[in-house]
Structures are given as C-alpha cells and as structure tokens.
Design an enzyme around this catalytic site. Sequence first.
Site, PDB file in Angstrom:
ATOM      1  N   SER A 149       0.786  -1.087  -0.110  1.00 59.06           N
ATOM      2  CA  SER A 149       0.111  -0.310  -0.215  1.00 59.06           C
ATOM      3  C   SER A 149       0.978   1.484   0.180  1.00 59.06           C
ATOM      4  CB  SER A 149      -1.036  -0.285   1.608  1.00 59.06           C
ATOM      5  OG  SER A 149       0.151  -0.513   2.190  1.00 59.06           O
ATOM      6  N   HIS A 153      -4.116  -3.630  -4.824  1.00 55.67           N
ATOM      7  CA  HIS A 153      -4.278  -3.756  -4.119  1.00 55.67           C
ATOM      8  C   HIS A 153      -5.993  -3.401  -3.340  1.00 55.67           C
ATOM      9  CE1 HIS A 153      -4.566   0.353  -1.279  1.00 55.67           C
ATOM     10  NE2 HIS A 153      -3.803  -0.620  -0.871  1.00 55.67           N
ATOM     11  N   ASN A 183      -7.259   5.683  -0.295  1.00 53.99           N
ATOM     12  CA  ASN A 183      -6.308   6.444   0.632  1.00 53.99           C
ATOM     13  C   ASN A 183      -5.814   7.772   0.388  1.00 53.99           C
ATOM     14  OD1 ASN A 183      -7.007   3.846   1.522  1.00 53.99           O
ATOM     15  ND2 ASN A 183      -5.056   3.348   1.415  1.00 53.99           N
ATOM     16  N   GLU A 205      -7.607  -2.321  -6.346  1.00 51.46           N
ATOM     17  CA  GLU A 205      -7.127  -0.855  -7.128  1.00 51.46           C
ATOM     18  C   GLU A 205      -5.905  -1.874  -8.093  1.00 51.46           C
ATOM     19  OE1 GLU A 205      -7.601   3.394  -5.030  1.00 51.46           O
ATOM     20  OE2 GLU A 205      -6.138   1.951  -3.795  1.00 51.46           O
TER      21      GLU A 205
HETATM   22  N1  LIG Z   1      -2.282   0.507   3.603  1.00 49.75           N
HETATM   23  C1  LIG Z   1      -3.071  -0.144   4.704  1.00 49.75           C
HETATM   24  O1  LIG Z   1      -4.030   0.175   5.553  1.00 49.75           O
HETATM   25  C2  LIG Z   1      -2.617  -1.602   4.679  1.00 49.75           C
HETATM   26  C3  LIG Z   1      -2.788  -1.672   6.102  1.00 49.75           C
HETATM   27  C4  LIG Z   1      -2.376  -2.866   6.465  1.00 49.75           C
HETATM   28  C5  LIG Z   1      -1.163  -3.348   5.768  1.00 49.75           C
HETATM   29  N2  LIG Z   1      -1.219  -3.516   4.197  1.00 49.75           N
HETATM   30  C6  LIG Z   1      -0.101  -3.807   3.855  1.00 49.75           C
HETATM   31  O2  LIG Z   1      -0.641  -5.699   3.348  1.00 49.75           O
HETATM   32  C7  LIG Z   1       1.063  -5.812   3.245  1.00 49.75           C
HETATM   33  C8  LIG Z   1       0.424  -6.959   4.853  1.00 49.75           C
HETATM   34  O3  LIG Z   1      -0.007  -6.841   5.520  1.00 49.75           O
HETATM   35  P1  LIG Z   1      -1.400  -7.691   6.749  1.00 49.75           P
HETATM   36  O4  LIG Z   1      -1.756  -7.098   7.030  1.00 49.75           O
HETATM   37  O5  LIG Z   1      -1.459  -8.895   6.061  1.00 49.75           O
HETATM   38  O6  LIG Z   1       0.185  -8.287   7.492  1.00 49.75           O
HETATM   39  P2  LIG Z   1       0.295  -9.038   8.406  1.00 49.75           P
HETATM   40  O7  LIG Z   1       1.684  -8.596   9.333  1.00 49.75           O
HETATM   41  O8  LIG Z   1      -1.325  -9.539   8.937  1.00 49.75           O
HETATM   42  O9  LIG Z   1       1.105 -10.365   7.282  1.00 49.75           O
HETATM   43  C9  LIG Z   1       2.023 -10.534   7.145  1.00 49.75           C
HETATM   44  C10 LIG Z   1       2.860 -11.675   6.527  1.00 49.75           C
HETATM   45  O10 LIG Z   1       3.542 -12.061   5.403  1.00 49.75           O
HETATM   46  C11 LIG Z   1       4.104 -12.681   6.450  1.00 49.75           C
HETATM   47  N3  LIG Z   1       5.529 -13.332   5.632  1.00 49.75           N
HETATM   48  C12 LIG Z   1       6.857 -12.102   5.619  1.00 49.75           C
HETATM   49  N4  LIG Z   1       7.741 -12.851   4.931  1.00 49.75           N
HETATM   50  C13 LIG Z   1       7.324 -13.354   4.287  1.00 49.75           C
HETATM   51  C14 LIG Z   1       7.651 -14.692   2.478  1.00 49.75           C
HETATM   52  N5  LIG Z   1       9.438 -14.591   2.661  1.00 49.75           N
HETATM   53  N6  LIG Z   1       7.010 -15.178   2.128  1.00 49.75           N
HETATM   54  C15 LIG Z   1       6.328 -15.318   2.725  1.00 49.75           C
HETATM   55  N7  LIG Z   1       4.962 -14.911   4.005  1.00 49.75           N
HETATM   56  C16 LIG Z   1       6.020 -14.070   4.317  1.00 49.75           C
HETATM   57  C17 LIG Z   1       4.374 -12.930   7.757  1.00 49.75           C
HETATM   58  O11 LIG Z   1       4.739 -14.010   8.579  1.00 49.75           O
HETATM   59  C18 LIG Z   1       3.785 -12.572   8.069  1.00 49.75           C
HETATM   60  O12 LIG Z   1       2.356 -13.729   8.377  1.00 49.75           O
HETATM   61  C19 LIG Z   1       1.744  -5.073   2.809  1.00 49.75           C
HETATM   62  O13 LIG Z   1       2.864  -5.090   1.909  1.00 49.75           O
HETATM   63  C20 LIG Z   1       1.083  -3.552   4.167  1.00 49.75           C
HETATM   64  O14 LIG Z   1       1.674  -2.974   2.864  1.00 49.75           O
HETATM   65  C21 LIG Z   1      -1.689  -2.279   3.777  1.00 49.75           C
HETATM   66  C1  LIG Z   2      -3.246  -4.548   0.835  1.00 45.51           C
HETATM   67  O1  LIG Z   2      -3.817  -3.571   0.922  1.00 45.51           O
HETATM   68  C2  LIG Z   2      -5.057  -2.765   1.729  1.00 45.51           C
HETATM   69  C3  LIG Z   2      -4.909  -1.423   1.496  1.00 45.51           C
HETATM   70  O2  LIG Z   2      -4.287  -0.551   1.708  1.00 45.51           O
HETATM   71  C4  LIG Z   2      -4.216  -3.398   3.541  1.00 45.51           C
HETATM   72  O3  LIG Z   2      -5.230  -4.091   4.677  1.00 45.51           O
HETATM   73  C5  LIG Z   2      -3.643  -5.322   3.232  1.00 45.51           C
HETATM   74  O4  LIG Z   2      -3.383  -5.685   4.168  1.00 45.51           O
HETATM   75  C6  LIG Z   2      -2.709  -4.465   1.676  1.00 45.51           C
HETATM   76  N1  LIG Z   2      -2.558  -6.354   2.194  1.00 45.51           N
HETATM   77  C7  LIG Z   2      -1.492  -7.163   1.079  1.00 45.51           C
HETATM   78  C8  LIG Z   2      -1.554  -8.003   0.811  1.00 45.51           C
HETATM   79  O5  LIG Z   2      -0.223  -6.105   1.379  1.00 45.51           O
END
Ligand SMILES: NC(=O)c1ccc[n+]([C@@H]2O[C@H](COP(=O)([O-])OP(=O)(O)OC[C@H]3O[C@@H](n4cnc5c(N)ncnc54)[C@H](O)[C@@H]3O)[C@@H](O)[C@H]2O)c1
Ligand SMILES: *[C@@H]1O[C@H](CO)[C@@H](O)[C@H](O)[C@H]1NC(C)=O
Length: 724
Positions: A427, A448, A498, A460
């Site tokens: 993101s 996204h 966003n 997105e």
């Molecule tokens: N804009 C937003 O509001 C927002 C919010 C949260 C997350 N995100 C995006 O989502 C993504 C992840 O979010 P999430 O909430 O699922 O995070 P999370 O921490 O819940 O999950 C990430 C998972 O990936 C695993 N991981 C790490 N390295 C790895 C690898 N090499 N191979 C396989 N798995 C691996 C971790 O063990 C973890 O379980 C991020 O890229 C973040 O940008 C965006």
């Molecule tokens: C994808 O983006 C959304 C929105 O920003 C975020 O909430 C989510 O954690 C992200 N997931 C991954 C897999 O990157």
Amino acid sequence: MNSTKGRTTIDVGTDGVAIITIINPPVNSLSLDVLNSLKESYDQALRRDDVKAIVVTGAQRKFSGGFDISAFGKIQGGTVAAPKPGFVSMEILCDTVAAARKPSVAAIDGLALGGGLEVAMGCHARISTPNAQLGLPELQLGVIPGFGGTQALPRLVGLAKALEMMLTSKPVKGQAALSLGLVDAIASSKELVNTARHWALDILERKRPWINSFYRTDKLEPLGEAREILNFARAQTRKRAPNLKHPLVCIDVIEEGIVSGPRAGLLKEAEAFQGLLHSDTCKSLVHIFFAQRGTTKVPGVSDLGLKPRRINKVAILGGGLMGSGIATALILSGYSVILKEVNDKFLQAGIDRVKANLKSRVKKGNMSQEKYEKTLSLLKGALDYESFRDVDMVIEAVIENVSLKQQIFLDLEKFCTPHCILASNTSTIDLNLIGEKTKSQDRIIGAHFFSPAHVMPLLEIVRTPKTSPQVIVDLLDVGKKIKKTPVVVGNCTGFAVNRMFFPYTQAALLLVERGTDIYQIDRVITKFGMPMGPFRLCDLVGFGVAIATGGQFVLNFPERTYKSMLIPLMQEDKRSGETTRRGFYVYDEKRKANPDPEIKKYVEKAREIAGVTIDPKLTKLSDKDIVEMIFFPVVNEACRVLNEGIAVKAADLDISSVMGMGFPPYRGGIMFWADTLGSKYICSRLEEWSNLYGGFFKPCSYLAQQAAKGAPLSLSVDQAKARL
Ligand SMILES: NC(=O)c1ccc[n+]([C@@H]2O[C@H](COP(=O)([O-])OP(=O)(O)OC[C@H]3O[C@@H](n4cnc5c(N)ncnc54)[C@H](O)[C@@H]3O)[C@@H](O)[C@H]2O)c1
Ligand SMILES: *[C@@H]1O[C@H](CO)[C@@H](O)[C@H](O)[C@H]1NC(C)=O
Ligand SMILES: *[C@@H]1O[C@H](CO)[C@@H](O)[C@H](O)[C@H]1NC(C)=O
Ligand SMILES: *[C@@H]1O[C@H](CO)[C@@H](O)[C@H](O)[C@H]1NC(C)=O
Ligand SMILES: *[C@@H]1O[C@H](CO)[C@@H](O)[C@H](O)[C@H]1NC(C)=O
C-alpha cells in the site's frame, strides 16, 4: 426496424399460438423501439383470426433485463423523449395484454428483471426455468417500477413479500418464485416454450385459471393489516435510508393501489415515475451504474484487442490478514491457491484465517458444508517455492519492508515461469522500487485490495509505466471473476482511494483543534451518508495504521499535510482505537461506540501544541458547513489525482470513493457530487478557508482553473488525456 435498438418478432404456429420474442442483445433490454414493437406485435396477434393464444419470451435464453438503462440518461439529458406516462403500464400491459380476449403466458429463462418482470406479470400466467432470476431492482436506480410492477407484484405474491422484493431490489430464483406464486410452473430451458404454449391453450379452454394480475385480490392482505405492513415498511425505510425519498414514494404508490384500486395505483405510479426520473438521486445512481461498468475501459489497454490469458493457479505470499482475505476471495471464485508463509506456525494461522472466513459464511447459511469442503480443497499451503513452477500469478502480501519485497521478487523471477504475473498488494511502497532489481518490470503490477479483502468490493490495479497492457488486461479479468470492481490507477502515495481520502481525517482534526466537536463531526458526516465519520473510522482502522499512513503523506505532500498531535497523544496513552477498546470512542463488550468526555483533555493538549485557539465560528458550524469543510479538501485532492493522470477518468474516482470508502452512491461519487455544487462555489469556499486556516485548504491549480472557466471538475477519458 433497426436491430441494434431491438425489436420483437411474432411467429404463429399451426396450433394457433403466437410466439412473441423480445430481441435486443445482450439482455433483451426494453428500449423504446422494443416497447413500440411489442405493442405492434400484440396488436397483430390480437387482430389475427389464426391466433388463439400468445406466448411472450426472450431471445437467447433470456427473457428481459428490463428497461434500457442507457435511455435513462438520454431522457434526462433531453436527447430522447420519454415514453408517454402510462404508455407501457396502462396502454400496453393493463389494457392490451392483461385485458385481451386471448390468453398470454410468459416463458421466462435467464432473467426477468425490472420492466422484464413487469411485462411477464402483465401476462395471465408465467412459466420459468428453475434458475431464472426474477425481480424488481428499480429502486437501485433511484426510480420505482414504472410498468405496473408496484400494482401487479403485491397482487401476485402478497404485500409483505412484494415490499421486500422491491425495497431490497433482490431477485428470486424460478423455484422460489414458484412457491411465492409469482410463476405458475417450472420447466427446463428446452421444454420452456412448449410448456408455455400448452399452458396458454389450456387457459383458453378453461382448464387453467385465466388471471388478470392487476385485478387479483386473493393474495392481498386485508386493508387494516396491509396498512400496518406499509407503515412498518415506512418506518424501517426512514431508518435505513434517511436520505432517500424514492423508497417512500414506492410505498405510497403501492398503498394507492391497495386503497383505491389498480387503476388509481397505475396512474400514481406513472406520475411518480416521471418525477423520480429527473431527480438527482436517479441521475447519480444511473451514473454510478455506468461508471462501475466502465472501469474496465482503459485507453491504451482495453482497446488493443488483447484477450485475458487463462489464470488457473495463484500463489499468495503471506498469510496475514490481507493474504488470507485475498486467498479467500480467490478460492471462492474457483481459483487454485497456494498460500506461502515463513514457517509452519504462521502457515497454519493463515490457513485458519481462510477457514474462519469461509465458516462465517456457513454459519450465516450462505454456504453449504459440502461447498465449504470443496472450496477449501482449492487451498494448499507451502513453505518454499517448489510448487510455484506452474502458477500463473503471484500476489505478494508480506509486511512492508522494501529489501524483503525486493528479495521476494528476485526469488519469484527464479522460480516462476516467465509469463507469471507478479503482483504486490503493497500500500505504501513504490512498485518501481520493488521491481528495481529484477528484469521482469513488464509483469510487475500492484493489486491493492481493501481490508477485509474477501468482503470489500474494490480492487485498485496499480500500473507502472513499464507494466504491459496484457498483464493489466489479465488482472482486470481476475478482478471481475472474483467479483471485485477493478479500477486501474497509476503510482502515487495512497493510490486513488487512500490519497483522495487522506484529507478527510486531516480536515476533521483541523476543525477539532479549533473547537468543533468530534462527535458532531461524525454525526453530520454519517447523516450525509458515509458509513461512519472520520473519527469512528480512525478507531476502526487503528491509530498505528493512521500514524503510519499519515507519515507517508507528510513525507510526500508536506505543504498540504495538517500536522496534528491528537492521535499520537492518544496513542501514547494506549488509546489506539477499537482493538484497544478506547480511541475517540470507548467500546463496550458489544463493540458499541460511546462518546468519551475524557477526549477533551487530549484535544486541549493537541491544541496547545499546535499553537491554535478556539475559533468561535467553528464551534457552531451548520451541518452544511461541516460537510463542505470535510469533503471539499477531498474533492481538491481528487482533482489532483485526476489532473496527474493517476486516474484515467473522473468516473473511476466516483467508483473508488463509493466502493473504497462508502461515499453514498446516491450522490454519484465524489467528483459527480462536486459538480452538482459547481467548481466555482467549491473553489471560493476553499480559498476562504485557506486564508483563515492555512494552506491545507488551498485549491489546487486544476480546481482553480476549472472554477475560473466555470467548467465542471469531471473529465472524460479524452478530456483527461488531452490535458496530460
Ligand atoms: N494501507 C493499509 O491500510 C495497509 C494496512 C495493512 C497492510 N497493508 C499492506 O498489506 C501487506 C501485509 O499486510 P498484512 O496486514 O497482511 O500483514 P501481516 O503482518 O498480518 O501479514 C504478513 C505476513 O507475511 C508473512 N511473510 C513475511 N515474509 C514472508 C515471505 N518471504 N514469504 C511468505 N510470507 C511472508 C509474515 O509471516 C506475516 O504472516 C503489506 O504489504 C502492507 O502494505 C496495507
Ligand atoms: C493491501 O492493501 C490494503 C489496503 O491498503 C491493506 O489493508 C492490506 O493489508 C494490504 N494487503 C496486502 C496483502 O498487501
Ligand atoms: C448471506 O445470507 C444472508 C441471509 O440469508 C443475506 O442477508 C446476505 O446478503 C448473504 N450474504 C452474501 C454475501 O451472500
Ligand atoms: C527487512 O527485510 C530484510 C531482509 O529480509 C531484513 O534483513 C530486515 O531486518 C528487515 N527490516 C525490518 C525493519 O524489518
Ligand atoms: C511512484 O510513487 C512514489 C511515491 O510517490 C514516488 O516516490 C515515485 O517516484 C513514483 N515513481 C514513478 C516512476 O512515478
């Protein structure tokens, strides 16, 4: 007759049954040409001595998808004349079809929606395939059923059920329609027309009842009970949709028919329909209808004649909240999915999250146990890349860490086939940076999703200048198949949604520091039609995320970021939002949000740090002022997103605001709404606040230019391209 605008054909068999077929691909919509032709075919059938009975059906195994929605816009714009009020409901359906001395039977396959179902209800009986969809979804477009549906449906299925079908816009399937009495018999597609033919002849010979839907009364509740049902529906509607008039109009029209008879009801329906057709609500909802279908039209991408490649197997990296949500969405649509994690424990946790997502459907009765097992069998876990050799697409959803993501994309390049699409749901990190070390930049793309990914409807699709059109076309197709609305955007902080809505929270913080009440802001914004106000939203998302995202914006747009310490101050006290049960609200066991008088303390401190004082004007803002001070900065940012070419067209921003943030669709989306107020007005207000409260409100150059010309803010694709 011009076949592109649709027509009907009439074909008389040796048994004396005339088959009238509606032909207007793809869904046999009822254009004005089709309706006129239907009337002509009927007149002919009724005139001809060799016709004893009539069957109405649709070509290509679809009855009819209803009134031609593209005609709405033309009628509203005045380029096409509306049909005479009551022409279809009274002249064709009530006086010609239903009152005829020859029986009519509708043979329904595929769908009979809106006007389609209304034509079918004009007939004396209906035969349907078991899976045909029957419904009156007109309210979704800001109008009411206009071809007699408000009168016929209650008489066929009873008032309570008819109200439910109209007010929710939800269709029923053929089999359910049979038990409701909406259809009289079920037949397979193959047997459909034959069954209808025999049914029609049976009616003629009085072996089956000859029923005029408009004059039936046996299904209607007694008047007293009917009034109670109507009033209950009114109360519920006022609560559920306080900003909408047309559902209440629909209830009034239904009531008129029940109290004063179908003729009076039809008259009132025709009048009400005309009025609603020209309402802002209808215009907005029709705009959203087409905007949603138009997101996949991307110049330079969707106009190259490329066909989406077949995607069978998708790998997802990271089984966190996001990864498991994306996996759920994919297996629900039949994709094989590999979920990769770093160790057994995390992998199991990820798979358990997918299971929980599916189980909540089973619990709600939306999924059978059998379907659950079958869906889950599409998911496989993995700890290495061995099984990645035959995947067609990888979606990366690991933690935000550039060097980690870069390493992952290098690994993917090694283990996946050269055609495999490499998508990231990052993101905040620049896709160009992620792909920097690879040779695969043409197949790197952002996907996204919004959290929770298996629920939120928007996707997105983030392209870089190097992403190939084929890869975009492929992902657009996957997006549609998993029932998301995909919007193609360019690379920038926050992408479209966003970024546009970053000032939503910022404006709210600015106002609060200068004296506006937190809870008043949330109340007013909710009343405007958002699912929740900016402060309740912060609580939901969590302050950790809010601060992290805020940091990105400060970094990229320092001149227009309002730096408030309010959220960090609360975070210090372990008030981090709903998960900590304390944020801007306090939460009880049932997660109900209650205002918290203690908030005052933090607001005063933040005000002190910001070095601002209470502005008496801002303590007694009207609802209108609050809406404008919160949303005009959003409009301003949306203008930048459009002007920078991040979004292809304004309508995509409308859809993004509606599906990504819950902006009320009946206001047409953020840009459409802005244009109903006018660029001049918006610009002058922003300038006024910019002088009083600082650069945060300063209108961007594009907004100022359009205002100076008195021009709308929304640009079509061609206009947007010409500017870049
Ligand atoms: N804009 C937003 O509001 C927002 C919010 C949260 C997350 N995100 C995006 O989502 C993504 C992840 O979010 P999430 O909430 O699922 O995070 P999370 O921490 O819940 O999950 C990430 C998972 O990936 C695993 N991981 C790490 N390295 C790895 C690898 N090499 N191979 C396989 N798995 C691996 C971790 O063990 C973890 O379980 C991020 O890229 C973040 O940008 C965006
Ligand atoms: C994808 O983006 C959304 C929105 O920003 C975020 O909430 C989510 O954690 C992200 N997931 C991954 C897999 O990157
Ligand atoms: C699940 O079922 C409930 C009740 O039957 C219904 O209201 C809801 O819309 C369904 N949800 C989905 C996603 O199908
Ligand atoms: C990011 O990932 C790299 C490579 O896996 C790792 O060495 C580093 O510690 C991570 N950084 C953070 C802040 O987690
Ligand atoms: C992509 O967006 C980021 C964040 O705004 C920016 O730093 C980067 O330069 C952009 N890349 C391109 C190629 O536009």
